[in-house]
Design an enzyme around this catalytic site. Structure first.
Site, PDB file in Angstrom:
ATOM      1  N   ILE A  32      56.080 -17.095  -8.444  1.00  0.00           N
ATOM      2  CA  ILE A  32      56.366 -18.061  -9.557  1.00  0.00           C
ATOM      3  C   ILE A  32      55.889 -19.678  -8.952  1.00  0.00           C
ATOM      4  CG2 ILE A  32      58.655 -18.994  -8.873  1.00  0.00           C
ATOM      5  CD1 ILE A  32      59.405 -18.716 -11.873  1.00  0.00           C
ATOM      6  N   HIS A 100      60.233  -7.966   0.443  1.00  0.00           N
ATOM      7  CA  HIS A 100      59.044  -8.110  -0.422  1.00  0.00           C
ATOM      8  C   HIS A 100      57.880  -8.444   0.506  1.00  0.00           C
ATOM      9  CE1 HIS A 100      61.425 -11.977  -0.292  1.00  0.00           C
ATOM     10  NE2 HIS A 100      60.305 -12.420  -0.227  1.00  0.00           N
TER      11      HIS A 100
HETATM   12  P1  5GP Z   1      60.692 -15.617   0.723  1.00  0.00           P
HETATM   13  O1  5GP Z   1      60.923 -17.044   1.079  1.00  0.00           O
HETATM   14  O2  5GP Z   1      62.354 -14.873   0.509  1.00  0.00           O
HETATM   15  O3  5GP Z   1      59.747 -14.654   1.429  1.00  0.00           O
HETATM   16  O4  5GP Z   1      59.987 -15.397  -0.764  1.00  0.00           O
HETATM   17  C1  5GP Z   1      60.678 -15.687  -1.943  1.00  0.00           C
HETATM   18  C2  5GP Z   1      59.422 -15.904  -3.129  1.00  0.00           C
HETATM   19  O5  5GP Z   1      60.093 -15.732  -4.403  1.00  0.00           O
HETATM   20  C3  5GP Z   1      59.185 -17.516  -2.886  1.00  0.00           C
HETATM   21  O6  5GP Z   1      57.736 -17.605  -2.712  1.00  0.00           O
HETATM   22  C4  5GP Z   1      59.404 -18.017  -4.367  1.00  0.00           C
HETATM   23  O7  5GP Z   1      58.455 -18.795  -5.042  1.00  0.00           O
HETATM   24  C5  5GP Z   1      59.473 -16.615  -5.207  1.00  0.00           C
HETATM   25  N1  5GP Z   1      60.306 -16.597  -6.384  1.00  0.00           N
HETATM   26  C6  5GP Z   1      61.608 -17.162  -6.369  1.00  0.00           C
HETATM   27  N2  5GP Z   1      62.117 -16.880  -7.358  1.00  0.00           N
HETATM   28  C7  5GP Z   1      61.106 -16.521  -8.513  1.00  0.00           C
HETATM   29  C8  5GP Z   1      61.289 -15.781  -9.663  1.00  0.00           C
HETATM   30  O8  5GP Z   1      61.931 -15.948 -10.685  1.00  0.00           O
HETATM   31  N3  5GP Z   1      60.018 -15.237 -10.211  1.00  0.00           N
HETATM   32  C9  5GP Z   1      59.028 -15.020  -9.274  1.00  0.00           C
HETATM   33  N4  5GP Z   1      57.824 -14.670  -9.628  1.00  0.00           N
HETATM   34  N5  5GP Z   1      58.974 -15.451  -7.803  1.00  0.00           N
HETATM   35  C10 5GP Z   1      59.922 -16.144  -7.514  1.00  0.00           C
END
Ligand code: 5GP
Ligand code: ZN
Length: 116
Positions: A32, A100
């Site tokens: 997103i 992820h």
């Molecule tokens: P992390 O920091 O946990 O590796 O990555 C989480 C990712 O999820 C971030 O890059 C953030 O932009 C993405 N993200 C957070 N909320 C949402 C959402 O509701 N939809 C999508 N498609 N991505 C999200």
């Protein structure tokens, strides 16, 4: 499945996403808040918190996700290469606690770690 988990909600279709790919085990969708022209994530449909919690029972799933990351990256136009990022746990900067694999590419991708 975990009731309150954001990515489980996306897997269940309760929160919309821009889907890249789906099969019985894996969902891929665009981030997103992209950090590059192409930025999508692969998530297992099964709720796994992070690599910290992964074990032998997840070996085939993780292998499948790695190969899919490459295939989908190429399908998204990243034939020249891409970055994969897996943030694991608070110490790894993870924000969404459902495992992820980020796939990032296009534009100018700098070295990941800057050394002075
Ligand atoms: P992390 O920091 O946990 O590796 O990555 C989480 C990712 O999820 C971030 O890059 C953030 O932009 C993405 N993200 C957070 N909320 C949402 C959402 O509701 N939809 C999508 N498609 N991505 C999200
Ligand atoms: Zn989850």
């Amino acid at each position: 499945m975990s009731g309150n988990c954001l990515f489980c909600k996306i897997v269940r279709g309760e929160i919309p996403c821009r889907k890249v790919y789906e099969d019985d085990d894996v969902l891929a969708f665009h981030d997103i808040n992209p950090v590059a022209p192409v930025h999508f994530m692969l998530v297992p449909k099964q709720h796994v918190v992070s690599l910290l919690e992964a074990d032998e029972s997840h070996a085939a799933l993780l292998g499948k996700m790695m190969l899919l990351a490459s295939r989908l990256a190429k399908e998204q136009g990243l034939e020249n290469g891409f970055r994969t990022v897996i943030n694991s746990g608070k110490g790894g900067g993870q924000e969404v606690f459902h495992l992820h694999v980020h796939v990032i590419g296009g534009g100018n991708i700098p070295p990941m770690v800057k050394r002075s």
